[in-house]
Design a protein around this motif. Structure first.
Motif, PDB file in Angstrom:
ATOM      1  N   ASP A 131       0.861  -1.182   0.000  1.00 42.67           N
ATOM      2  CA  ASP A 131       0.000   0.000   0.000  1.00 42.67           C
ATOM      3  C   ASP A 131       0.901   1.236   0.000  1.00 42.67           C
ATOM      4  OD1 ASP A 131      -1.759   2.090   0.459  1.00 42.67           O
ATOM      5  OD2 ASP A 131      -2.867   1.032   2.045  1.00 42.67           O
ATOM      6  N   ARG A 132       1.219   1.722  -1.189  1.00 38.12           N
ATOM      7  CA  ARG A 132       2.141   2.855  -1.345  1.00 38.12           C
ATOM      8  C   ARG A 132       1.614   4.114  -0.664  1.00 38.12           C
ATOM      9  NH1 ARG A 132       6.286   2.354  -4.810  1.00 38.12           N
ATOM     10  NH2 ARG A 132       6.464   4.589  -5.038  1.00 38.12           N
ATOM     11  N   GLN A 133       0.310   4.336  -0.766  1.00 35.91           N
ATOM     12  CA  GLN A 133      -0.280   5.531  -0.174  1.00 35.91           C
ATOM     13  C   GLN A 133      -0.127   5.519   1.348  1.00 35.91           C
ATOM     14  OE1 GLN A 133      -1.276   8.291  -1.654  1.00 35.91           O
ATOM     15  NE2 GLN A 133      -1.761   9.246   0.309  1.00 35.91           N
ATOM     16  N   ALA A 134      -0.387   4.371   1.958  1.00 36.43           N
ATOM     17  CA  ALA A 134      -0.253   4.263   3.417  1.00 36.43           C
ATOM     18  C   ALA A 134       1.197   4.497   3.838  1.00 36.43           C
ATOM     19  CB  ALA A 134      -0.748   2.905   3.897  1.00 36.43           C
ATOM     20  N   PHE A 135       2.134   3.931   3.089  1.00 40.84           N
ATOM     21  CA  PHE A 135       3.543   4.129   3.420  1.00 40.84           C
ATOM     22  C   PHE A 135       3.942   5.593   3.214  1.00 40.84           C
ATOM     23  CE2 PHE A 135       8.198   3.436   2.291  1.00 40.84           C
ATOM     24  CZ  PHE A 135       8.599   3.368   3.618  1.00 40.84           C
ATOM     25  N   THR A 136       3.457   6.204   2.152  1.00 45.32           N
ATOM     26  CA  THR A 136       3.729   7.621   1.902  1.00 45.32           C
ATOM     27  C   THR A 136       3.243   8.469   3.069  1.00 45.32           C
ATOM     28  OG1 THR A 136       3.612   7.312  -0.494  1.00 45.32           O
ATOM     29  CG2 THR A 136       3.311   9.560   0.322  1.00 45.32           C
ATOM     30  N   GLU A 137       2.064   8.161   3.580  1.00 45.28           N
ATOM     31  CA  GLU A 137       1.521   8.915   4.715  1.00 45.28           C
ATOM     32  C   GLU A 137       2.383   8.734   5.962  1.00 45.28           C
ATOM     33  OE1 GLU A 137      -2.615   7.817   5.072  1.00 45.28           O
ATOM     34  OE2 GLU A 137      -3.058   8.620   3.075  1.00 45.28           O
ATOM     35  N   LYS A 138       2.891   7.522   6.184  1.00 44.44           N
ATOM     36  CA  LYS A 138       3.752   7.282   7.346  1.00 44.44           C
ATOM     37  C   LYS A 138       5.073   8.037   7.212  1.00 44.44           C
ATOM     38  CE  LYS A 138       1.764   2.852   8.538  1.00 44.44           C
ATOM     39  NZ  LYS A 138       1.927   1.399   8.515  1.00 44.44           N
ATOM     40  N   VAL A 139       5.616   8.085   6.003  1.00 46.11           N
ATOM     41  CA  VAL A 139       6.859   8.824   5.775  1.00 46.11           C
ATOM     42  C   VAL A 139       6.609  10.324   5.956  1.00 46.11           C
ATOM     43  CG1 VAL A 139       8.638   9.393   4.060  1.00 46.11           C
ATOM     44  CG2 VAL A 139       7.860   7.025   4.310  1.00 46.11           C
ATOM     45  N   ALA A 140       5.458  10.812   5.479  1.00 47.75           N
ATOM     46  CA  ALA A 140       5.105  12.228   5.658  1.00 47.75           C
ATOM     47  C   ALA A 140       4.967  12.555   7.143  1.00 47.75           C
ATOM     48  CB  ALA A 140       3.811  12.558   4.920  1.00 47.75           C
ATOM     49  N   GLU A 141       4.329  11.674   7.901  1.00 48.36           N
ATOM     50  CA  GLU A 141       4.199  11.877   9.349  1.00 48.36           C
ATOM     51  C   GLU A 141       5.569  11.929  10.016  1.00 48.36           C
ATOM     52  OE1 GLU A 141       1.725   8.703  10.822  1.00 48.36           O
ATOM     53  OE2 GLU A 141       0.017   9.360   9.615  1.00 48.36           O
ATOM     54  N   GLN A 142       6.458  11.041   9.591  1.00 48.97           N
ATOM     55  CA  GLN A 142       7.818  11.020  10.159  1.00 48.97           C
ATOM     56  C   GLN A 142       8.539  12.320   9.868  1.00 48.97           C
ATOM     57  OE1 GLN A 142       9.700   8.173  11.808  1.00 48.97           O
ATOM     58  NE2 GLN A 142      10.692  10.080  12.371  1.00 48.97           N
ATOM     59  N   LEU A 143       8.460  12.799   8.631  1.00 47.62           N
ATOM     60  CA  LEU A 143       9.134  14.039   8.268  1.00 47.62           C
ATOM     61  C   LEU A 143       8.536  15.214   9.032  1.00 47.62           C
ATOM     62  CD1 LEU A 143      11.097  15.802   6.758  1.00 47.62           C
ATOM     63  CD2 LEU A 143       9.593  15.695   4.755  1.00 47.62           C
ATOM     64  N   THR A 144       7.230  15.273   9.114  1.00 45.64           N
ATOM     65  CA  THR A 144       6.568  16.349   9.845  1.00 45.64           C
ATOM     66  C   THR A 144       7.009  16.355  11.306  1.00 45.64           C
ATOM     67  OG1 THR A 144       4.667  16.280   8.358  1.00 45.64           O
ATOM     68  CG2 THR A 144       4.323  17.312  10.502  1.00 45.64           C
ATOM     69  N   GLN A 145       7.071  15.177  11.911  1.00 46.75           N
ATOM     70  CA  GLN A 145       7.506  15.066  13.308  1.00 46.75           C
ATOM     71  C   GLN A 145       8.956  15.549  13.461  1.00 46.75           C
ATOM     72  OE1 GLN A 145       7.949  11.081  14.789  1.00 46.75           O
ATOM     73  NE2 GLN A 145       7.841  11.743  16.916  1.00 46.75           N
TER      74      GLN A 145
END
Length: 181
Positions: A131-145
């Protein structure tokens, strides 16, 4: 595949060299096949962050791994990590994504700092469906954090700021991360 002249990997090599050659005895190097990290083996040699096929994105990704690796890891070939190759099952892929979240967040930061398109790498073409979208969201959350808590590794900040100067880009913020996915 040709790259726009403003996003030629040679620019990344030069930025990396200005940032890290002296203080860390390390160079970014265009390689052939698989990327890897090679610590210096002899006095007078440089540590090498080797990226794949002259790809701009690979150079950003491998630099991200190097920015995370601690001093002990940087003394080992490929930071001492074992890589699970393409063809991972669901559990292996989940583990891969957990480990890759932070380096890919830094790669995204670097991409924003030089106005280069970012896309997560799931690196599992012959394995379980991802699920590329789910992984993209997790990476975005990590970067934001990382951005909001000032938890970026020192070397990542040095490289990202140098990229901003080199490519005339502003420092990314949370909104910029959200807009780009």
């Amino acid at each position: 595949m040709s790259q726009k002249s403003e996003h030629h990997y040679q620019r990344l090599i030069q930025v990396f060299k200005r940032c890290f050659k002296e203080d860390y005895n390390t160079l970014l190097v265009a390689g052939e096949d698989e990327p890897y990290y090679q610590p210096a083996r002899h006095e007078g040699e440089y540590n090498q962050v080797v990226f794949a096929h002259g790809f701009f994105a690979s150079a950003l990704h491998e630099t991200a791994h190097w920015c995370i690796a601690g001093e002990a890891r940087r003394k080992q070939f490929d930071y001492g990590y074992w890589y699970e190759p393409d063809g991972r099952n669901e559990a292996q892929q989940k583990s891969f994504e957990q480990v890759e979240r932070k380096p890919q967040a830094l790669e995204w930061l670097f991409s924003l700092c030089c106005d280069f398109p970012f896309q997560v790498s799931v690196d599992n073409l012959n394995g379980v469906e991802v699920d590329r979208q789910a992984f993209t969201e997790k990476v975005a959350e990590q970067l934001t954090q990382l951005l909001e808590t000032d938890a970026l590794p020192k070397r990542a900040v040095t490289f990202a700021k140098a990229l901003c100067r080199e490519f005339n880009c502003s420092w990314p913020n949370r909104q910029k991360v959200r807009i780009h996915y």
